[in-house]
Design a protein around this motif. Sequence first.
Motif, mmCIF file in Angstrom:
data_model
loop_
_atom_site.group_PDB
_atom_site.id
_atom_site.type_symbol
_atom_site.label_atom_id
_atom_site.label_comp_id
_atom_site.label_asym_id
_atom_site.label_seq_id
_atom_site.Cartn_x
_atom_site.Cartn_y
_atom_site.Cartn_z
ATOM 1 N N VAL A 14 -6.842 -3.537 6.875
ATOM 2 C CA VAL A 14 -7.478 -2.271 6.275
ATOM 3 C C VAL A 14 -8.077 -1.722 7.763
ATOM 4 C CG1 VAL A 14 -8.616 -0.800 4.901
ATOM 5 C CG2 VAL A 14 -7.477 -2.449 3.940
ATOM 6 N N LYS A 22 -3.757 1.396 7.691
ATOM 7 C CA LYS A 22 -3.755 0.284 6.870
ATOM 8 C C LYS A 22 -2.279 -0.312 6.552
ATOM 9 C CE LYS A 22 -6.557 2.359 3.165
ATOM 10 N NZ LYS A 22 -6.594 2.517 1.839
ATOM 11 N N GLU A 64 -7.540 2.082 -4.472
ATOM 12 C CA GLU A 64 -6.786 0.502 -3.967
ATOM 13 C C GLU A 64 -6.635 0.630 -5.248
ATOM 14 O OE1 GLU A 64 -7.495 -3.002 -2.645
ATOM 15 O OE2 GLU A 64 -9.682 -2.738 -3.295
ATOM 16 N N GLU A 113 -4.348 7.351 6.856
ATOM 17 C CA GLU A 113 -5.196 7.872 5.560
ATOM 18 C C GLU A 113 -6.374 8.402 6.086
ATOM 19 O OE1 GLU A 113 -5.278 5.855 1.822
ATOM 20 O OE2 GLU A 113 -6.878 5.714 1.848
ATOM 21 N N LYS A 114 -7.301 9.758 5.798
ATOM 22 C CA LYS A 114 -8.732 10.007 5.475
ATOM 23 C C LYS A 114 -9.756 8.974 5.709
ATOM 24 C CE LYS A 114 -9.812 14.368 4.350
ATOM 25 N NZ LYS A 114 -9.384 15.904 4.075
ATOM 26 N N ARG A 115 -10.736 9.003 6.080
ATOM 27 C CA ARG A 115 -11.435 7.802 5.297
ATOM 28 C C ARG A 115 -12.890 8.695 4.728
ATOM 29 N NH1 ARG A 115 -17.247 6.166 8.805
ATOM 30 N NH2 ARG A 115 -17.286 7.854 7.010
ATOM 31 N N LEU A 116 -12.762 8.022 2.984
ATOM 32 C CA LEU A 116 -13.787 8.684 2.252
ATOM 33 C C LEU A 116 -15.453 8.257 2.085
ATOM 34 C CD1 LEU A 116 -11.071 8.031 -0.327
ATOM 35 C CD2 LEU A 116 -11.333 10.699 0.792
ATOM 36 N N LYS A 145 -18.662 -5.531 -0.327
ATOM 37 C CA LYS A 145 -17.914 -6.104 0.734
ATOM 38 C C LYS A 145 -18.416 -6.762 2.054
ATOM 39 C CE LYS A 145 -13.972 -4.201 -1.770
ATOM 40 N NZ LYS A 145 -12.832 -4.047 -2.469
ATOM 41 N N GLU A 154 -18.566 3.216 -3.595
ATOM 42 C CA GLU A 154 -17.089 2.420 -4.161
ATOM 43 C C GLU A 154 -17.464 1.519 -5.321
ATOM 44 O OE1 GLU A 154 -15.611 0.519 -0.562
ATOM 45 O OE2 GLU A 154 -14.138 -0.256 -2.041
ATOM 46 N N LYS A 213 0.611 -1.221 -0.055
ATOM 47 C CA LYS A 213 0.132 0.301 -0.378
ATOM 48 C C LYS A 213 1.007 1.007 -0.106
ATOM 49 C CE LYS A 213 -4.391 -2.371 1.983
ATOM 50 N NZ LYS A 213 -4.177 -2.521 0.696
HETATM 51 P P1 AMP Z 1 -7.238 -1.374 0.283
HETATM 52 O O1 AMP Z 1 -7.143 -2.317 0.585
HETATM 53 O O2 AMP Z 1 -6.716 -0.390 0.273
HETATM 54 O O3 AMP Z 1 -8.624 -1.605 -0.752
HETATM 55 O O4 AMP Z 1 -8.918 -1.079 1.319
HETATM 56 C C1 AMP Z 1 -10.193 -2.353 1.559
HETATM 57 C C2 AMP Z 1 -11.414 -1.484 1.860
HETATM 58 O O5 AMP Z 1 -11.720 -1.024 2.993
HETATM 59 C C3 AMP Z 1 -12.259 -0.608 0.591
HETATM 60 O O6 AMP Z 1 -12.096 -1.691 -0.544
HETATM 61 C C4 AMP Z 1 -12.733 0.728 0.993
HETATM 62 O O7 AMP Z 1 -14.131 -0.701 1.242
HETATM 63 C C5 AMP Z 1 -12.253 0.251 2.401
HETATM 64 N N1 AMP Z 1 -11.036 1.815 2.833
HETATM 65 C C6 AMP Z 1 -10.155 1.618 2.432
HETATM 66 N N2 AMP Z 1 -9.345 3.261 2.287
HETATM 67 C C7 AMP Z 1 -10.698 3.555 2.630
HETATM 68 C C8 AMP Z 1 -10.382 5.087 2.865
HETATM 69 N N3 AMP Z 1 -9.631 5.749 3.257
HETATM 70 N N4 AMP Z 1 -11.920 5.912 3.056
HETATM 71 C C9 AMP Z 1 -13.272 4.721 3.059
HETATM 72 N N5 AMP Z 1 -13.292 3.746 2.814
HETATM 73 C C10 AMP Z 1 -11.873 2.812 2.628
#
Ligand code: AMP
Length: 455
Positions: free
Chosen positions: A154, A144, A285, A187-190, A216, A194, A104
């Motif tokens: 995560v 993460k 991601e 990081e910030k939560r967005l 998910k 999705e 990541k």
């Molecule tokens: P990642 O493996 O980084 O994609 O994270 C897995 C899942 O976590 C993503 O598909 C999102 O549902 C959630 N996620 C990851 N990063 C964020 C973020 N910055 N804000 C909100 N949800 C996130």
Amino acid sequence: MNILVVGKGGREHALVWKLRQSPRAGTVFCTPGNAGTARDGATNVAIEPGETDRLTRFAVREQVGLVVIGPEDPLAGGLADFMRARGLKVFGPSKDAARVEGSKVFAKELMRHADVPTADFQVFDHPAPARTYVETRDYPVVVKADGLAAGKGVVVCRDNAEALQAIRRIMTDEEFGKTAGRKIVVEKRLDGEELSVLALVSGRTILPLPACQDHKAAQDGDKGPNTGGMGAYCPAPAGTPKLLADLEEAVFVPTVHTMKRGRYPFQGVLYAGVMLTNQGPRVLEFNCRFGDPETQPLLMRLKTDLLDLLEAVADERLHEFDGKVEWDPRPAVCVVLCSGGYPGKYETGKPIDGIAAADALPGVKVFHAGTRVDDRDRVVTDGGRVLGVTALGDDLAAAKARAYEAVRLIGFAGMHYRTDIADKALKAKPPALPAEPPKLPAKFRRPGGDKPAAG
Ligand code: AMP
Ligand code: GLY
């Protein structure tokens, strides 16, 4: 041409099923495969994706013309490089390029460098500075683990205490593994919806595929813990042609070019997990492979020969398919049936009923994930995600109805699934109708009606 598909999930069953439809396909091997890949005519061979040497020797011996690597772990471990060095043709990125998913930190730094829109972030390789940093953040934040953690590394944190706990779990307790937890991204939560946007990438060519939406969370209404994916549909109406064009320009082109310039060119499927925020799309991601379960509805709709397409990627001839990939206009919905307890602990070996009846419905295909054939020749459960019941329909509502009609024919002890796959698109507000003409002040109205007097 003999083909080898590496993996054993629903994605790999869908790949096998589609590749077998190619008139050029010879024997299709699947390592290790599942009950579905075997029933659909693949030769399952009991070699695990991590057995690099055995897999390679097998593929050479069987004169495999194309190897398709399904999961991320063998890609991140360098299986594609190892096989290519022994003269095999492989669909899938090198170890260096697979870092877009495998690390990541690598992915976020690549995005920063390539100016790809993503959440603001900070990287830490020691817990102490990370703890100090999260004291001053606006919450929620996301912590993460750097490395692969089967989608579990995560953690969304609502306050400082949760962030401190996440840092401890990942870095100190090494809950997701020693390597995966060596570094973290904060990081910030967005907020937003999705979307999974996948593109075939080869050389300079980027060929975006129709957008999909995954689900998910384990329970309806996006409640409960995160899973590998409880269902998906394709195309996702939120992935408008304009959005896909914007993402190609703002995400795929700079990412692919930066990787090529960095001497780790990407070849295979580049999957961007995108959050549609109020400020515009942001990449959450990258994955370096086909999504699971996105691949099931995606390939249900593909009309072009998959073997031709994947071979063109491996040969760097993908430009030949520019504007030529054909899709069934009908949408497809995939509902994942899971073992009781999944994504936590679950039992396996439960006999499954009704697959044949479900498969016999028009427009339905039941993709197997965690299944095997037992010593009494019964199909039994063998994993958390067991089946991906996938259906085409004239519109999304019809595809959903057909998928659930098929689901109701299937049963095994402990089976559970979400009942709201595709509802986000079905319940989305229809486009705003033109506003009604403003009401005229009373003095202009005709007695008994709102319409203005003629003239
Ligand atoms: P990642 O493996 O980084 O994609 O994270 C897995 C899942 O976590 C993503 O598909 C999102 O549902 C959630 N996620 C990851 N990063 C964020 C973020 N910055 N804000 C909100 N949800 C996130
Ligand atoms: N469906 C999510 C993934 O494949 O990572």
